[in-house]
Design a protein around this motif. Structure first.
Motif, PDB file in Angstrom:
ATOM      1  N   ASP A  85       0.492  -1.702   0.111  1.00 18.28           N
ATOM      2  CA  ASP A  85      -0.180  -0.222  -0.223  1.00 18.28           C
ATOM      3  C   ASP A  85       0.735   1.352  -0.376  1.00 18.28           C
ATOM      4  O   ASP A  85       0.481   2.503   0.644  1.00 18.28           O
ATOM      5  CB  ASP A  85      -0.491   0.190   1.168  1.00 18.28           C
ATOM      6  CG  ASP A  85      -1.865   0.728   0.822  1.00 18.28           C
ATOM      7  OD1 ASP A  85      -2.058   1.048  -0.178  1.00 18.28           O
ATOM      8  OD2 ASP A  85      -2.868   0.988   2.137  1.00 18.28           O
ATOM      9  N   VAL A  86       2.135   1.584  -1.087  1.00 16.97           N
ATOM     10  CA  VAL A  86       2.308   2.791  -0.742  1.00 16.97           C
ATOM     11  C   VAL A  86       2.407   3.156  -2.084  1.00 16.97           C
ATOM     12  O   VAL A  86       1.755   2.817  -2.953  1.00 16.97           O
ATOM     13  CB  VAL A  86       4.146   1.923  -0.999  1.00 16.97           C
ATOM     14  CG1 VAL A  86       4.554   1.744   0.327  1.00 16.97           C
ATOM     15  CG2 VAL A  86       4.586   1.235  -2.065  1.00 16.97           C
ATOM     16  N   GLU A  87       3.022   4.297  -2.191  1.00 14.34           N
ATOM     17  CA  GLU A  87       2.648   5.664  -3.409  1.00 14.34           C
ATOM     18  C   GLU A  87       3.778   5.419  -4.298  1.00 14.34           C
ATOM     19  O   GLU A  87       4.936   5.946  -3.547  1.00 14.34           O
ATOM     20  CB  GLU A  87       2.066   6.283  -2.961  1.00 14.34           C
ATOM     21  CG  GLU A  87       1.132   7.853  -3.756  1.00 14.34           C
ATOM     22  CD  GLU A  87      -0.009   7.997  -4.341  1.00 14.34           C
ATOM     23  OE1 GLU A  87      -0.090   8.922  -5.225  1.00 14.34           O
ATOM     24  OE2 GLU A  87      -0.324   7.192  -3.525  1.00 14.34           O
ATOM     25  N   VAL A  88       3.086   5.263  -5.715  1.00 16.79           N
ATOM     26  CA  VAL A  88       4.704   4.920  -5.944  1.00 16.79           C
ATOM     27  C   VAL A  88       4.885   6.423  -6.568  1.00 16.79           C
ATOM     28  O   VAL A  88       3.932   6.919  -7.680  1.00 16.79           O
ATOM     29  CB  VAL A  88       4.284   4.141  -8.134  1.00 16.79           C
ATOM     30  CG1 VAL A  88       5.784   4.216  -8.504  1.00 16.79           C
ATOM     31  CG2 VAL A  88       4.584   2.454  -7.027  1.00 16.79           C
ATOM     32  N   PRO A  89       6.373   6.988  -7.154  1.00 21.36           N
ATOM     33  CA  PRO A  89       6.329   8.463  -7.282  1.00 21.36           C
ATOM     34  C   PRO A  89       5.869   9.120  -8.697  1.00 21.36           C
ATOM     35  O   PRO A  89       5.701   7.816  -9.934  1.00 21.36           O
ATOM     36  CB  PRO A  89       7.829   9.064  -7.067  1.00 21.36           C
ATOM     37  CG  PRO A  89       8.436   7.288  -5.928  1.00 21.36           C
ATOM     38  CD  PRO A  89       6.942   6.089  -6.334  1.00 21.36           C
ATOM     39  N   ARG A  90       5.022   9.369  -9.062  1.00 17.45           N
ATOM     40  CA  ARG A  90       4.536   9.862 -10.546  1.00 17.45           C
ATOM     41  C   ARG A  90       5.492   9.499 -11.598  1.00 17.45           C
ATOM     42  O   ARG A  90       4.869   9.075 -12.468  1.00 17.45           O
ATOM     43  CB  ARG A  90       3.368  11.490 -10.227  1.00 17.45           C
ATOM     44  CG  ARG A  90       3.078  11.210 -11.259  1.00 17.45           C
ATOM     45  CD  ARG A  90       1.596  12.273 -10.850  1.00 17.45           C
ATOM     46  NE  ARG A  90       1.318  12.601 -12.218  1.00 17.45           N
ATOM     47  CZ  ARG A  90       1.644  13.893 -13.122  1.00 17.45           C
ATOM     48  NH1 ARG A  90       1.761  14.838 -12.020  1.00 17.45           N
ATOM     49  NH2 ARG A  90       1.079  14.673 -13.745  1.00 17.45           N
TER      50      ARG A  90
END
Lengths: 360, 148
Positions: A85-90
């Motif tokens: 549940d991590v946000e991958v850098p844009r």
């Protein structure tokens, strides 16, 4: 009614570099039935979860198939990222999109060459592969590898593509687009190509749905399913329409794939236009994954499934891949019925088989 | 390469590779790298082949196929293992279905490493294979002369 006999096709066959074996039951020159047998390339890749941890597994997964290597790595990494549940850098998501489309271009050009080779148009085969080398040069420039470029990692990507390299990509795809327009004219207009492709291997949309065919096979029969519209990586920010044809034959499959190369060029342009400037390329991953996730992605050959299950240990509990060729083989067997023996080579190539994906 | 007596023909078989090396082998034969300038032609028929290019490791199912292809090739013949999987089993060495590199089934003369092996490396391997092939051809000619 003629006498029935069996003609073996493969595993070693000039039309394909890969081993697939078909037993063709023929009556005179007509094929009555095609029975596939597989297992020549089975390695047991999924069993490596016991011996490699989830980070190392990225490199194993990339070697599921040398042609859509990047997209296999991306599918696996996105699964594990969702478990964490991590946000991958844009920026990393856009870089993934660019690489994914570059690998689609190389795969489709490779296929177009093999198709030309299958119907005996050597010159066209060489032209396709000559153009493909330019895409491979871009791979080498941006990632360091020609076919297998290990740039994915759980959380993001390892390498950045800087401004200069993005400019090189733009210049090169402009060249490729120009040369591809010349070649596509041959594929679409040449009467000798049409005489081999038009009306051969017809699959109706109903058959596609019943047999579960995916990717360009389905889109060539008017079934518009393109998993990129689910919006993984950065596809949610990119504007595109799936290429669909209603002709249902080999010619339509050729049309769809060649138009998809142009579409990939367009997507790369959009991605380079919208790519944000960020220093961060990967999210920080702490600990071990715990949970399960399932994802679908559009590979050059069609829709692939990735399933990952983890229980908080470094080694995963289960990793499962379903590849597009596996879904397309029943359609191939249906297509082969009532065709001439001379068309078998083309029909097998037209599903764009990737046996090493299928058997892993 | 000036003293080559005839053009060796090449047979390519995908053992259980991931395709990466296979497409690089094909790329070798296409205009950019053009291995055909050494007189090499890619053939699908083992009975006409002189150099056997094998990619990928060997498993239970393809072992008889590899052996059969090798036996069908006429003497003299040279075997080139392309890619780290064909050399040792590579990244798949620990998989339950991989017995090992190509040398568990047939005698391998030249090993081309790399994952995937680069076209330059493959061409280097092929050039070495051509030299070895020529050596073997001359040797077998001498033996024929002795008997005659």
């Amino acid at each position: 009614m003629g006498k029935r006999s069996v003609i073996p096709f493969g595993p070693q066959h000039p039309v394909l570099p890969e081993p697939i074996h078909l037993d063709l039951v023929v009556e005179d020159e007509k094929i009555v039935e095609a029975i596939p047998s597989i297992g020549f390339v089975h390695r047991g890749l999924e069993s490596l979860i016991d011996k490699r941890d989830f980070n190392q597994l990225t490199y194993v997964v990339e070697r599921t198939c040398g042609i859509c290597s990047f997209q296999h790595g991306m599918g696996y990494c996105e699964c594990v990222e969702h478990i964490f549940d991590v946000e991958v850098p844009r920026r990393a998501r856009f870089l993934r999109t660019i690489w994914a489309e570059l690998s689609r271009m190389h795969s489709h050009l490779l296929w177009a060459g093999l198709l030309a080779d299958a119907f005996g148009y050597e010159n066209l085969f060489y032209q396709c592969w000559r153009i493909r080398e330019k895409v491979l040069d871009l791979h080498e420039l941006t990632a360091g590898g020609r076919v297998i470029f290990s740039v994915n990692k759980v959380g993001g990507v390892i390498k950045d593509i800087d401004e200069d390299k993005l400019k090189v990509i733009l210049d090169t795809i402009k060249d490729i687009e120009k040369e591809l327009k010349v070649i596509s004219k041959t594929f679409f207009k040449d009467y000798s190509v049409q005489s081999r492709l038009k009306g051969v291997g017809i699959l109706t949309p109903e058959q596609i749905n019943a047999l579960g065919a995916v990717g360009p096979m389905a889109r060539a029969s008017g079934v518009s399913n393109d998993m990129r519209s689910l919006g993984y990586a950065a596809y949610d920010e990119i504007d595109f329409e799936p290429v669909v044809s209603n002709d249902c034959d080999c010619y339509a499959r050729c049309y769809v794939r060649i138009m998809e190369i142009f579409q990939s060029i367009d997507i790369i342009r959009q991605a380079i236009d919208k790519i944000p400037k960020e220093d961060e390329l990967a999210a920080v991953i702490k600990g071990n994954p715990n949970g399960e996730y399932f994802m679908r992605l559009e590979q050059p050959r069609g829709e692939a499934f990735y399933y990952v299950k983890a229980n908080g240990k470094p080694n995963l509990q289960r990793m499962r891949v379903r590849t597009p060729t596996f879904a397309n083989v029943p359609a191939l067997c249906e297509m082969l019925k009532n065709t001439e023996v001379a068309d078998v080579g083309i029909l097998v190539v037209t599903i764009d088989p990737c046996i090493s994906c299928t058997e892993r | 390469m000036a003293n080559i007596t005839r053009s060796p023909w090449l047979l390519h078989y995908d053992g259980s590779s991931c395709n990466g090396c296979d497409i690089e082998v094909l790329a070798c034969l296409t205009p950019v790298y053009d291995a055909e300038r050494f007189g090499i032609i890619n053939t699908g028929d083992p009975m006409q082949a002189d150099i056997f290019l094998i990619t990928g490791g060997v498993n239970e199912q393809n072992m008889p196929v590899v052996k059969q292809l090798y036996e069908q090739m006429p003497e003299p013949k040279v075997v080139v293992a392309v890619g780290v999987c064909a050399c040792t089993g590579g990244v798949f060495k620990d998989c339950y279905n991989i017995i090992g590199g190509a040398d568990v089934a047939i005698p391998v003369d030249i090993y081309v490493p790399g994952c995937a092996a680069r076209p330059q490396a493959i061409i280097d391997g092929i050039v070495k294979a051509v030299a070895l092939f020529q050596e073997r051809a001359q040797k077998s000619e001498k033996e024929v002369d002795k008997v005659g």
